[in-house]
Motif scaffolding. Structure first.
Motif, PDB file in Angstrom:
ATOM      1  N   ILE A 295      -5.481   9.419  -7.677  1.00 30.44           N
ATOM      2  CA  ILE A 295      -5.404   8.695  -6.405  1.00 30.44           C
ATOM      3  C   ILE A 295      -6.095   9.566  -5.379  1.00 30.44           C
ATOM      4  CG2 ILE A 295      -3.893   7.673  -4.676  1.00 30.44           C
ATOM      5  CD1 ILE A 295      -3.942   6.195  -7.354  1.00 30.44           C
ATOM      6  N   GLU A 296      -7.377   9.319  -5.215  1.00 31.28           N
ATOM      7  CA  GLU A 296      -8.206  10.187  -4.381  1.00 31.28           C
ATOM      8  C   GLU A 296      -9.081   9.384  -3.420  1.00 31.28           C
ATOM      9  OE1 GLU A 296     -10.615  12.540  -6.987  1.00 31.28           O
ATOM     10  OE2 GLU A 296     -11.191  10.843  -8.242  1.00 31.28           O
ATOM     11  N   THR A 297      -8.704   8.121  -3.210  1.00 28.47           N
ATOM     12  CA  THR A 297      -9.369   7.332  -2.181  1.00 28.47           C
ATOM     13  C   THR A 297      -8.306   6.709  -1.283  1.00 28.47           C
ATOM     14  OG1 THR A 297      -9.414   5.212  -3.365  1.00 28.47           O
ATOM     15  CG2 THR A 297     -11.228   6.772  -3.800  1.00 28.47           C
ATOM     16  N   LEU A 298      -8.640   6.542  -0.030  1.00 26.89           N
ATOM     17  CA  LEU A 298      -7.685   5.976   0.926  1.00 26.89           C
ATOM     18  C   LEU A 298      -7.302   4.543   0.564  1.00 26.89           C
ATOM     19  CD1 LEU A 298      -6.077   6.600   3.494  1.00 26.89           C
ATOM     20  CD2 LEU A 298      -8.025   5.709   4.818  1.00 26.89           C
ATOM     21  N   PRO A 299      -8.236   3.677   0.162  1.00 26.35           N
ATOM     22  CA  PRO A 299      -7.812   2.324  -0.223  1.00 26.35           C
ATOM     23  C   PRO A 299      -6.819   2.321  -1.383  1.00 26.35           C
ATOM     24  CG  PRO A 299     -10.180   2.355   0.190  1.00 26.35           C
ATOM     25  CD  PRO A 299      -9.719   3.785   0.205  1.00 26.35           C
ATOM     26  N   ALA A 300      -6.977   3.248  -2.338  1.00 28.13           N
ATOM     27  CA  ALA A 300      -6.126   3.234  -3.527  1.00 28.13           C
ATOM     28  C   ALA A 300      -4.686   3.616  -3.223  1.00 28.13           C
ATOM     29  CB  ALA A 300      -6.700   4.167  -4.589  1.00 28.13           C
ATOM     30  N   VAL A 301      -4.450   4.440  -2.207  1.00 27.08           N
ATOM     31  CA  VAL A 301      -3.078   4.886  -1.938  1.00 27.08           C
ATOM     32  C   VAL A 301      -2.196   3.708  -1.543  1.00 27.08           C
ATOM     33  CG1 VAL A 301      -3.172   5.408   0.543  1.00 27.08           C
ATOM     34  CG2 VAL A 301      -1.796   6.839  -0.976  1.00 27.08           C
ATOM     35  N   PHE A 302      -2.802   2.644  -1.034  1.00 21.66           N
ATOM     36  CA  PHE A 302      -2.050   1.451  -0.651  1.00 21.66           C
ATOM     37  C   PHE A 302      -1.859   0.483  -1.830  1.00 21.66           C
ATOM     38  CE2 PHE A 302      -3.883   2.962   3.333  1.00 21.66           C
ATOM     39  CZ  PHE A 302      -2.775   2.948   4.166  1.00 21.66           C
ATOM     40  N   GLN A 303      -2.393   0.833  -2.999  1.00 24.74           N
ATOM     41  CA  GLN A 303      -2.303  -0.056  -4.163  1.00 24.74           C
ATOM     42  C   GLN A 303      -1.792   0.682  -5.405  1.00 24.74           C
ATOM     43  OE1 GLN A 303      -5.576  -2.859  -4.809  1.00 24.74           O
ATOM     44  NE2 GLN A 303      -6.487  -2.244  -2.856  1.00 24.74           N
ATOM     45  N   MET A 304      -0.977   1.709  -5.215  1.00 22.62           N
ATOM     46  CA  MET A 304      -0.520   2.486  -6.370  1.00 22.62           C
ATOM     47  C   MET A 304       0.364   1.670  -7.298  1.00 22.62           C
ATOM     48  SD  MET A 304      -0.058   6.422  -5.118  1.00 22.62           S
ATOM     49  CE  MET A 304       1.035   6.119  -3.730  1.00 22.62           C
ATOM     50  N   ASP A 305       1.288   0.879  -6.743  1.00 20.57           N
ATOM     51  CA  ASP A 305       2.098   0.012  -7.599  1.00 20.57           C
ATOM     52  C   ASP A 305       1.213  -0.939  -8.390  1.00 20.57           C
ATOM     53  OD1 ASP A 305       5.009   0.330  -7.525  1.00 20.57           O
ATOM     54  OD2 ASP A 305       4.814   0.051  -5.372  1.00 20.57           O
ATOM     55  N   GLU A 306       0.232  -1.511  -7.712  1.00 21.37           N
ATOM     56  CA  GLU A 306      -0.638  -2.486  -8.352  1.00 21.37           C
ATOM     57  C   GLU A 306      -1.486  -1.845  -9.460  1.00 21.37           C
ATOM     58  OE1 GLU A 306      -0.067  -3.943  -4.063  1.00 21.37           O
ATOM     59  OE2 GLU A 306      -0.063  -2.071  -5.185  1.00 21.37           O
ATOM     60  N   ILE A 307      -1.948  -0.624  -9.232  1.00 21.86           N
ATOM     61  CA  ILE A 307      -2.735   0.088 -10.243  1.00 21.86           C
ATOM     62  C   ILE A 307      -1.870   0.402 -11.458  1.00 21.86           C
ATOM     63  CG2 ILE A 307      -3.919   2.270 -10.718  1.00 21.86           C
ATOM     64  CD1 ILE A 307      -4.960   2.145  -7.790  1.00 21.86           C
ATOM     65  N   LEU A 308      -0.646   0.866 -11.195  1.00 22.50           N
ATOM     66  CA  LEU A 308       0.280   1.124 -12.302  1.00 22.50           C
ATOM     67  C   LEU A 308       0.563  -0.152 -13.097  1.00 22.50           C
ATOM     68  CD1 LEU A 308       2.745   3.448 -10.398  1.00 22.50           C
ATOM     69  CD2 LEU A 308       1.517   4.112 -12.471  1.00 22.50           C
ATOM     70  N   TYR A 309       0.724  -1.253 -12.384  1.00 23.35           N
ATOM     71  CA  TYR A 309       1.022  -2.528 -13.044  1.00 23.35           C
ATOM     72  C   TYR A 309      -0.153  -2.985 -13.907  1.00 23.35           C
ATOM     73  CZ  TYR A 309       2.535  -7.371 -13.663  1.00 23.35           C
ATOM     74  OH  TYR A 309       2.904  -8.578 -14.208  1.00 23.35           O
TER      75      TYR A 309
END
Length: 547
Positions: free
Chosen positions: A256-270
Motif C-alpha cells: 500500500i504505497e499510493t494515496l488512492p489505495a489507502v482508501f481501498q484496502m478493504d476492497e483490495i483484500l476482498y
C-alpha cells in the motif's frame, strides 16, 4: 535493429525479443514453453492493463481539478460486511518479523538470503534498473536461489559466496503495471514488464518450490484501486488453472504505497481474498504518491522530505489503518523500510541504531507484524525490537486496535508542517542526480549519504521540487523557489558532485545527461507520473548499444 523470434506464431500472437544477445542461460529462461505461457498472459491481460492505466489518468484529472481522494461509496457494502476474511495464511508466511529487501544482483541475493531475516523480498522493481541483462539475470539468480545451487565468486575480494543452511524465505517483486518491457513486443507493442517478471518467475520455480512445501510468493507494488487488485487476482487464478495447481499456490503481499489505495484496502483484500496474505506500508512511495496525487493542492504541500517521518499525523494514520484493516480480515500488516546502512564512525552508527530502534518500536506498538530493513547489519536490531514486543509470538494477528481512534479521510490527508529550506532542496537535487545517473547505467539500489536509496526516494525528491516550483513556494529564508533558482542550484550541485566523486569519475559518468533529464521533468508544465518512464530510454540506449 534485428530481432530474434523465440516463439513461433500461434494464431495472432508473436513475441519478439528485440536486440538481445544469444546466451544459453538466457535461452533457457526464454524457452519456448516459458514464452508460450507469457504469450498467453499478454493475450489475456495486456489490454485490461491499458484500460486500468487510462482509469488512473481519469482519476488523477479529478484530483488535479480539486477533488480529494476518499473512501468509495459504491463499495461501502464490502467495508461494512465484517464477516468475510482472506484465506488462511500458509505456515511459511506467518513469521515475517524482519524482511530484507534488495535487487536481483547475484551476490546481493545470496547475502540477503543469508542475512538471518525471515524473508528476502527480491525486487525487479524500484531496487533494480530494468535493463535486459538485469531482468534476465535476475530470473537466473532466483531460479538458482530456489533450487539452492546459487553461488558467486568475487574476484576482487577473492571471496566465494554461497547459501547457508537456513536461508530467508524468498518473495519476488515484479515491476509495477506502468512499466513496459521494450525488449519483448506483442503485436508491435512493448509488453507490460510486470507480466514478464511474474510469468518467468512462476514458470521456472513453481515445481521446485512445491517440492519444498512452498507456494510461489509475490510482492505486488504500486496498486491504486480494487480494479487493479482484481486484475492481478485474475492473473493468479489464470496461472493456477494453466498449470493445473491448486488455488492459493500463489500468495501475494500488496504494497500500500499510493494515496488512492489507502482508501481501498478493504476492497483490495476482498478482491484478492483467495491469494492475499498481507499488506505492507511502502511508505517512501506513499509519500511520493501523496505529493503526486495532491500536486495541484496548495494547502497540501509537504515540507522537505527529510522532515517527513512516520511521526507525522497523516503517515501514522496510514500505518494504524493498515494494521486495523489487515487484522480484521485475517491478513498480516507489514511495516516499512529502514533505509540506513552501517557507518564506520561509532557515533554515527549509534545514531543510526537509535533511529532504527525508534522506528521499529513505533511500528511494533502500532500492531505491525514485521518490518523492512535495507542492510543485513540492521536485521538483528530490528529483530530484537519485535521480539521484545511480541514476547514469543511470531505475529500480531490478535492485536487489539480498539483503542485507536477511527481513521478518517481527513486524518489520512492531513497536511504537515516543517522546513522548506535551501539546504534541503540542494540535497534533494544531489540525491536525485546521483540516483538517476546510477539508474540509467543499470544500478537501481544506490548508497547515498548513509542511506540505501532506490527509485522511491528519488521520486520524492524530484516530485517535491516540481511542486514547489509549480506553486512558487516561499523558502524559510524568504526566497521564492522558481525555475531560475532551481537551475542555478542544479548547476552548482553538479559542481558539488564533481568535487565529491572526482573529475575522472564525473567525466566518465552520465551526470550531464542526467541533469538535462532532471531539469526537464522538474520544470515542465506537466508532471511526469513516474521518474522511471522518461529515464527508461536512456537506460535502453546504454544497454542496447552494448549488445
Amino acid at each position: 535493429m534485428n530481432s530474434e523470434t523465440i516463439l513461433e506464431k500461434q494464431g495472432s500472437v508473436c513475441i519478439d525479443v528485440i536486440g538481445t544477445k544469444k546466451n544459453t542461460e538466457y535461452a533457457h529462461i526464454l524457452s519456448k514453453d516459458a514464452c508460450k505461457f507469457l504469450s498467453a498472459l499478454v493475450t489475456q491481460f495486456a489490454a485490461r492493463r491499458d484500460e486500468l492505466l487510462d482509469l488512473r489518468e481519469v482519476r488523477q484529472a479529478e484530483f488535479d481539478g480539486g477533488a480529494l481522494p476518499g473512501f468509495r461509496q459504491d463499495t461501502q457494502r464490502i467495508r461494512d460486511d465484517k464477516s468475510w476474511k482472506v484465506s488462511s495464511i500458509p505456515g511459511p508466511l506467518q513469521d515475517r518479523r524482519v524482511e530484507i529487501t534488495g535487487p536481483v544482483d547475484r551476490k546481493m541475493v545470496i547475502n540477503a538470503l543469508n542475512s538471518d531475516a525471515k524473508v528476502f523480498m527480491c525486487c525487479f522493481e524500484d531496487a533494480s534498473a530494468p535493463s535486459w541483462d538485469n531482468m534476465i539475470n535476475g530470473q537466473i539468480n532466483l531460479r538458482d536461489a530456489n533450487n539452492r545451487s546459487i553461488s558467486y565468486y568475487d574476484m576482487d575480494k577473492n571471496k566465494h559466496y554461497q547459501l547457508n543452511d537456513d536461508p530467508a524465505l524468498l518473495i519476488a517483486r515484479p515491476r509495477g503495471i506502468h512499466l513496459p518491457e521494450e525488449h519483448i513486443h506483442y503485436n508491435g507493442r512493448a509488453i507490460p514488464g510486470c507480466l514478464m517478471d511474474f510469468a518467468l518467475y512462476f514458470f521456472h520455480n513453481y515445481q521446485t518450490r512445491a517440492k519444498q512445501g512452498l507456494g510461489v510468493y509475490y510482492y505486488i507494488p504500486k496498486l491504486e484501486s480494487m480494479e487493479e487488485a482484481q486484475w492481478w487476482d485474475d492473473i493468479f487464478s489464470f496461472t493456477e488453472a494453466y498449470f493445473g495447481v491448486s488455488t492459493g499456490t500463489i500468495r501475494a503481499t500488496i504494497l500500500i504505497e499510493t494515496l488512492p489505495a489507502v482508501f481501498q484496502m478493504d476492497e483490495i483484500l476482498y478482491a484478492m481474498r483467495d491469494h492475499i496474505v498481507a499488506m505492507n506500508c511502502g511508505r517512501w512511495d506513499y509519500i511520493f504518491s501523496y505529493i503526486k496525487t495532491l500536486k495541484n493542492h496548495p494547502d497540501r504541500i509537504l515540507p522537505d522530505r527529510h522532515e517527513v517521518g512516520m511521526d507525522k499525523a497523516f503517515l501514522n494514520a496510514y500505518s494504524q489503518l493498515l494494521v486495523r484493516t489487515c487484522h480484521q480480515r485475517g491478513a498480516l500488516a507489514m511495516g516499512g523500510m529502514s533505509a540506513f546502512i552501517p557507518n564506520n564512525d561509532p557515533q554515527i552508527m549509534q545514531n543510526v541504531l537509535d533511529k532504527v530502534v525508534e522506528d521499529k518500536r513505533r511500528e511494533s506498538k502500532n500492531g505491525h507484524d514485521g518490518t523492512w530493513v535495507a542492510h543485513p547489519h540492521l536485521v538483528a536490531t530490528a529483530m530484537d525490537v519485535f521480539n521484545q514486543h511480541l514476547k514469543g509470538k511470531v505475529n500480531q494477528l490478535g492485536f487489539d486496535s480498539s483503542a485507536v481512534d477511527e481513521v478518517s479521510a481527513a486524518r489520512l490527508l492531513e497536511p504537515c508542517s516543517g522546513g522548506r529550506n535551501q539546504a534541503g532542496v540542494r540535497k534533494n537535487i544531489r540525491i536525485a542526480l546521483y540516483y538517476i545517473e546510477a539508474w540509467i547505467q543499470g544500478v537501481g539500489c544506490v548508497p547515498i549519504y548513509g542511506l540505501m536509496e532506490d527509485a522511491a526516494t528519488a521520486e520524492i525528491s524530484r516530485a517535491s521540487i516540481w511542486q514547489w516550483i509549480h506553486h512558487g513556494v516561499k523558502l524559510d529564508d524568504g526566497q521564492v523557489f522558481t525555475t531560475a533558482l532551481f537551475r542555478t542550484w542544479l548547476t552548482q550541485e553538479l559542481d558539488t558532485i564533481k568535487a565529491e566523486v572526482g573529475e575522472a569519475r564525473f567525466d566518465k559518468g552520465r551526470f550531464l545527461e542526467t541533469a538535462r533529464l532532471f531539469d526537464e521533468i522538474s520544470t515542465s508544465a506537466e508532471f511526469a507520473p513516474f521518474l522511471t518512464l522518461p529515464s527508461y530510454p536512456l537506460l535502453l540506449g546504454e544497454n542496447l548499444n552494448q549488445k
